[in-house]
Each structure stands twice: as C-alpha cells, then as structure tokens.
Write a protein that holds these residues in place. Sequence first.
Motif, PDB file in Angstrom:
ATOM      1  N   HIS A 143       0.939  -1.262   0.025  1.00  0.00           N
ATOM      2  CA  HIS A 143       0.048   0.032  -0.007  1.00  0.00           C
ATOM      3  C   HIS A 143       0.871   1.350  -0.029  1.00  0.00           C
ATOM      4  O   HIS A 143       0.409   2.241  -0.448  1.00  0.00           O
ATOM      5  CB  HIS A 143      -0.834   0.062   0.946  1.00  0.00           C
ATOM      6  N   ASP A 144       1.829   1.244   0.615  1.00  0.00           N
ATOM      7  CA  ASP A 144       2.697   2.351   0.700  1.00  0.00           C
ATOM      8  C   ASP A 144       3.597   2.821  -0.639  1.00  0.00           C
ATOM      9  O   ASP A 144       4.035   3.963  -0.532  1.00  0.00           O
ATOM     10  CB  ASP A 144       4.006   2.157   1.741  1.00  0.00           C
ATOM     11  N   LEU A 145       3.264   2.050  -1.698  1.00  0.00           N
ATOM     12  CA  LEU A 145       3.747   2.393  -3.060  1.00  0.00           C
ATOM     13  C   LEU A 145       2.737   3.298  -3.657  1.00  0.00           C
ATOM     14  O   LEU A 145       2.784   4.011  -4.519  1.00  0.00           O
ATOM     15  CB  LEU A 145       4.088   1.256  -3.718  1.00  0.00           C
ATOM     16  N   SER A 146       1.537   3.684  -3.060  1.00  0.00           N
ATOM     17  CA  SER A 146       0.430   4.253  -3.778  1.00  0.00           C
ATOM     18  C   SER A 146       0.960   5.646  -3.681  1.00  0.00           C
ATOM     19  O   SER A 146       1.461   6.286  -2.834  1.00  0.00           O
ATOM     20  CB  SER A 146      -0.775   4.210  -3.043  1.00  0.00           C
ATOM     21  N   ALA A 147       0.877   6.365  -4.972  1.00  0.00           N
ATOM     22  CA  ALA A 147       1.494   7.595  -5.469  1.00  0.00           C
ATOM     23  C   ALA A 147       1.528   7.816  -6.779  1.00  0.00           C
ATOM     24  O   ALA A 147       1.086   6.869  -7.524  1.00  0.00           O
ATOM     25  CB  ALA A 147       3.014   7.781  -5.022  1.00  0.00           C
ATOM     26  N   THR A 148       1.821   9.027  -7.409  1.00  0.00           N
ATOM     27  CA  THR A 148       2.032   9.224  -8.593  1.00  0.00           C
ATOM     28  C   THR A 148       3.531   9.112  -9.008  1.00  0.00           C
ATOM     29  O   THR A 148       4.206   9.686  -8.384  1.00  0.00           O
ATOM     30  CB  THR A 148       1.364  10.575  -8.886  1.00  0.00           C
ATOM     31  N   TYR A 149       3.669   8.457 -10.063  1.00  0.00           N
ATOM     32  CA  TYR A 149       5.236   8.213 -10.814  1.00  0.00           C
ATOM     33  C   TYR A 149       5.274   8.962 -11.736  1.00  0.00           C
ATOM     34  O   TYR A 149       4.433   8.753 -12.717  1.00  0.00           O
ATOM     35  CB  TYR A 149       5.378   6.876 -10.817  1.00  0.00           C
ATOM     36  N   PHE A 150       6.459   9.781 -12.051  1.00  0.00           N
ATOM     37  CA  PHE A 150       6.966  10.556 -13.604  1.00  0.00           C
ATOM     38  C   PHE A 150       8.009  10.020 -13.726  1.00  0.00           C
ATOM     39  O   PHE A 150       8.907   9.839 -12.939  1.00  0.00           O
ATOM     40  CB  PHE A 150       6.842  11.960 -13.013  1.00  0.00           C
ATOM     41  N   CYS A 151       8.118   9.958 -15.014  1.00  0.00           N
ATOM     42  CA  CYS A 151       9.423   9.792 -15.774  1.00  0.00           C
ATOM     43  C   CYS A 151       9.915  11.153 -16.561  1.00  0.00           C
ATOM     44  O   CYS A 151       8.870  12.099 -16.505  1.00  0.00           O
ATOM     45  CB  CYS A 151       9.520   8.725 -16.798  1.00  0.00           C
ATOM     46  N   ALA A 152      11.022  11.390 -16.519  1.00  0.00           N
ATOM     47  CA  ALA A 152      11.300  12.806 -16.948  1.00  0.00           C
ATOM     48  C   ALA A 152      12.784  12.730 -17.834  1.00  0.00           C
ATOM     49  O   ALA A 152      13.621  11.733 -17.635  1.00  0.00           O
ATOM     50  CB  ALA A 152      11.641  13.833 -15.833  1.00  0.00           C
ATOM     51  N   VAL A 153      12.860  13.447 -18.977  1.00  0.00           N
ATOM     52  CA  VAL A 153      14.134  13.418 -19.747  1.00  0.00           C
ATOM     53  C   VAL A 153      14.766  14.794 -19.809  1.00  0.00           C
ATOM     54  O   VAL A 153      13.932  16.008 -19.762  1.00  0.00           O
ATOM     55  CB  VAL A 153      13.797  13.094 -21.154  1.00  0.00           C
ATOM     56  N   ASP A 154      15.906  14.964 -20.022  1.00  0.00           N
ATOM     57  CA  ASP A 154      16.352  16.310 -20.070  1.00  0.00           C
ATOM     58  C   ASP A 154      16.205  16.719 -21.477  1.00  0.00           C
ATOM     59  O   ASP A 154      16.597  16.118 -22.452  1.00  0.00           O
ATOM     60  CB  ASP A 154      17.938  16.548 -19.956  1.00  0.00           C
ATOM     61  N   THR A 155      15.849  18.015 -21.585  1.00  0.00           N
ATOM     62  CA  THR A 155      15.657  18.347 -23.187  1.00  0.00           C
ATOM     63  C   THR A 155      16.380  19.850 -23.034  1.00  0.00           C
ATOM     64  O   THR A 155      16.263  20.704 -22.083  1.00  0.00           O
ATOM     65  CB  THR A 155      14.177  18.894 -23.270  1.00  0.00           C
ATOM     66  N   ARG A 156      17.116  20.157 -24.021  1.00  0.00           N
ATOM     67  CA  ARG A 156      17.884  21.319 -24.253  1.00  0.00           C
ATOM     68  C   ARG A 156      16.661  22.402 -24.568  1.00  0.00           C
ATOM     69  O   ARG A 156      15.732  22.573 -24.992  1.00  0.00           O
ATOM     70  CB  ARG A 156      18.650  21.222 -25.534  1.00  0.00           C
ATOM     71  N   PHE A 157      17.093  23.505 -23.634  1.00  0.00           N
ATOM     72  CA  PHE A 157      16.228  24.587 -23.585  1.00  0.00           C
ATOM     73  C   PHE A 157      17.134  26.193 -23.608  1.00  0.00           C
ATOM     74  O   PHE A 157      17.901  26.475 -22.847  1.00  0.00           O
ATOM     75  CB  PHE A 157      15.553  24.847 -22.267  1.00  0.00           C
ATOM     76  N   ARG A 158      16.562  26.839 -24.753  1.00  0.00           N
ATOM     77  CA  ARG A 158      17.264  28.210 -24.980  1.00  0.00           C
ATOM     78  C   ARG A 158      19.053  28.078 -24.803  1.00  0.00           C
ATOM     79  O   ARG A 158      19.484  28.440 -23.893  1.00  0.00           O
ATOM     80  CB  ARG A 158      16.913  29.056 -23.993  1.00  0.00           C
TER      81      ARG A 158
END
Lengths: 114, 114
Positions: free
Chosen positions: A81-96
């Motif tokens: 139950h303790d794993l209940s949460a929202t999980y995001f993956c993310a990637v580095d993106t070049r910006f400006r």
Amino acid sequence: ELKVEQNPLFLSMQEGKNYTIYCNYSTTSDRLYWYRQDPGKSLESLFVLLSNGAVKQEGRLMASLDTKARLSTLHITAAVHDLSATYFCAVDTRFRGSNYKLTFGKGTLLTVNP
Amino acid sequence: DTEVTQTPKHLVMGMTNKKSLKCEQHMGHRAMYWYKQKAKKPPELMFVYSYEKLSINESVPSRFSPECPNSSLLNLHLHALQPEDSALYLCASSQGGTGAYEQYFGPGTRLTVT
C-alpha cells in the motif's frame, strides 16, 4: 518537440502483485529520471538512469533504460500500500541554447489495494 | 548540504496582492529553476537562471517575475495573479554549465489565488 509518454496513466493493483510502468520518449537522450510524488508534496527522486542498459533497484522498485528503443520501465514487485503515489518519468531537454529543462511524462497514478 | 529550501510552504493571495516566493540552495549549484505544477498535471518549466543569466519560457505571463540576487538565492515575484495561477511552485537547482545535470527539487510552495 520532445514527447514523453507514460502508460498506463492509471494503475490499480492488488497488494502482492507485480506490474510495470512504461515511459517512451521521442528524441535521443542518455539520461532519464523517475520521480515519486505523494498528494500535495514535491517530487522525490527515485532513480537517475545515465546510460543505455542501466538498471537500478531500490526495494520493490526497479528501473531500466534502453536508449536505442527510447524506453524506460519501472517495475514494481510485490506491491504494498505504501507504494501508492503518482510516478513521473522525465528526460533532459535542451532549452534556450545551452540550458536544459526536464520534460515530464503525464504521470502514472498508482493505487495499491489490500 | 544537499537541500533546496522554499518559503513559504503555503500562500493565499488576492488578485491585487504582490507577494514573493523564495528558494535557497547551498550546494554550490549555478543553475536554478522555477517549475509550475497544476493539479493532476506534470511540472512545467517557467524560468531558468544559469550563472545568473535568465532564460524564459515564453508562455509564462509577465505577472510572474523571477529574480536571482546571487547564485544561491532565487525569488519569484507575483503581481496581479489570476485564480488559474493557483498551483504548486517548485524550485530546483543543478550544477549548471555545459551539459545536463540532475536537478534537485525543493519542497514546493502551494499557492492559492482568490
């Protein structure tokens, strides 16, 4: 523009079961991040995957990265139950120019039921 | 010290108010970021300061004004906000310089605009 797609977006699991969350991204990147977010809280870093074939494990969570397929997975083993949460993956993106920003997937809302 | 701090934790403001959010890090990082996260959405970058040089996400309205007094401090000045600006505001920092580096997130400020 970079796209980061997670699936599923909603995941309801029973305790003790296994499941995998998938993260696909649309451009080359050698680095991928997984975060956990509890309601009303900030992002908690789970894994930083730095190269093709990287695999990291922490407790019941294991993450892997295949840069050729542009795919990362977050595998949950014997959910609790303790794993209940929202999980995001993310990637580095070049910006400006020489800056980088994080581009996130939409997130996977995980609910682990008794 | 591997912590990013943010104040206040919660802020309620009217549409005519002026307020500021503050962020601080003592990791020697030279890049600092503001992200905005609406409910049930992923974070989106607003601004980056790298070596105290500002880069702006052009979709961010001018009622948000960032300031970087030095490499350890980051402010976000708020003026004449709208109810749709209610969100979790996340500060992050990273090593900075050429290339992508892991970003470290603060606990966030929950902003409510009435």
